[in-house]
Design a protein around this motif. Structure first.
Motif, PDB file in Angstrom:
ATOM      1  N   GLU A  21       0.848  -1.194   0.000  1.00 53.95           N
ATOM      2  CA  GLU A  21       0.000   0.000   0.000  1.00 53.95           C
ATOM      3  C   GLU A  21       0.883   1.243   0.000  1.00 53.95           C
ATOM      4  O   GLU A  21       1.852   1.335   0.748  1.00 53.95           O
ATOM      5  N   ASP A  29      -4.098   9.989  -4.594  1.00 54.14           N
ATOM      6  CA  ASP A  29      -5.407   9.478  -4.992  1.00 54.14           C
ATOM      7  C   ASP A  29      -5.418   9.045  -6.455  1.00 54.14           C
ATOM      8  O   ASP A  29      -6.046   8.048  -6.810  1.00 54.14           O
ATOM      9  N   ARG A  32      -3.929   5.606  -6.744  1.00 53.48           N
ATOM     10  CA  ARG A  32      -4.828   4.563  -6.233  1.00 53.48           C
ATOM     11  C   ARG A  32      -5.976   4.303  -7.211  1.00 53.48           C
ATOM     12  O   ARG A  32      -6.333   3.155  -7.470  1.00 53.48           O
ATOM     13  N   ARG A  33      -6.564   5.368  -7.760  1.00 54.33           N
ATOM     14  CA  ARG A  33      -7.660   5.197  -8.731  1.00 54.33           C
ATOM     15  C   ARG A  33      -7.167   4.499  -9.992  1.00 54.33           C
ATOM     16  O   ARG A  33      -7.853   3.641 -10.549  1.00 54.33           O
ATOM     17  N   GLN A  35      -4.642   2.360 -10.224  1.00 56.18           N
ATOM     18  CA  GLN A  35      -4.430   0.950  -9.912  1.00 56.18           C
ATOM     19  C   GLN A  35      -5.758   0.199  -9.867  1.00 56.18           C
ATOM     20  O   GLN A  35      -5.853  -0.930 -10.353  1.00 56.18           O
ATOM     21  N   GLU A  36      -6.789   0.808  -9.314  1.00 52.78           N
ATOM     22  CA  GLU A  36      -8.105   0.167  -9.264  1.00 52.78           C
ATOM     23  C   GLU A  36      -8.672  -0.025 -10.670  1.00 52.78           C
ATOM     24  O   GLU A  36      -9.226  -1.076 -10.995  1.00 52.78           O
ATOM     25  N   ARG A  37      -8.541   0.998 -11.519  1.00 51.60           N
ATOM     26  CA  ARG A  37      -9.050   0.896 -12.891  1.00 51.60           C
ATOM     27  C   ARG A  37      -8.294  -0.174 -13.675  1.00 51.60           C
ATOM     28  O   ARG A  37      -8.893  -0.916 -14.459  1.00 51.60           O
ATOM     29  N   GLN A  39      -6.894  -2.841 -12.410  1.00 55.74           N
ATOM     30  CA  GLN A  39      -7.343  -4.126 -11.889  1.00 55.74           C
ATOM     31  C   GLN A  39      -8.694  -4.504 -12.488  1.00 55.74           C
ATOM     32  O   GLN A  39      -8.909  -5.647 -12.895  1.00 55.74           O
ATOM     33  N   VAL A  40      -9.614  -3.543 -12.572  1.00 60.02           N
ATOM     34  CA  VAL A  40     -10.932  -3.800 -13.172  1.00 60.02           C
ATOM     35  C   VAL A  40     -10.779  -4.160 -14.646  1.00 60.02           C
ATOM     36  O   VAL A  40     -11.435  -5.084 -15.144  1.00 60.02           O
TER      37      VAL A  40
END
Length: 105
Positions: A21, A29, A32-33, A35-37, A39-40
């Motif tokens: 993390e 931010d 982090r966003r 990395q999330e996108r 992953q999706v």
């Protein structure tokens, strides 16, 4: 070499290894966003690849017809063999005609 972690085919199958993390405030931010996108997007592409493969197999199987042979049918037999001193490209690998004697399965 390029300052990035190497991506291998294993990463595409099993996903990227877990990353620690990232500490930081609101300036992190975006990271982090992102990395999330990513992953999706990875999960979506794996699902799309699986469904596409199943659809292609189903389509192929509907057009693929085998021929049933019965005893007494005359057929050519594929028998590739190599003869020393003769090019296998120029030989016919088919022998026959032969006759079906019995059906095993």
């Amino acid at each position: 070499m390029f300052g990035q972690e190497l991506r291998t085919p294993v990463d595409l199958v099993f996903g990227a290894p877990p990353k620690p993390e990232v500490e930081g405030g609101h300036e992190m931010d975006y990271l982090r966003r992102l990395q999330e996108r990513l992953q999706v997007a990875h999960v979506f592409s794996c699902q799309a690849q699986a469904s596409s493969g199943a659809r292609q197999k189903r389509t192929y199987d509907t057009r693929c017809w085998g021929q049933d042979f019965t005893p007494g049918d005359r057929v050519w037999i594929y028998c590739p063999s190599q003869t020393k001193g003769m090019s296998s490209k120029l030989r016919s690998h088919w022998q026959g005609p032969g006759e079906i004697l019995q059906r095993l399965g």
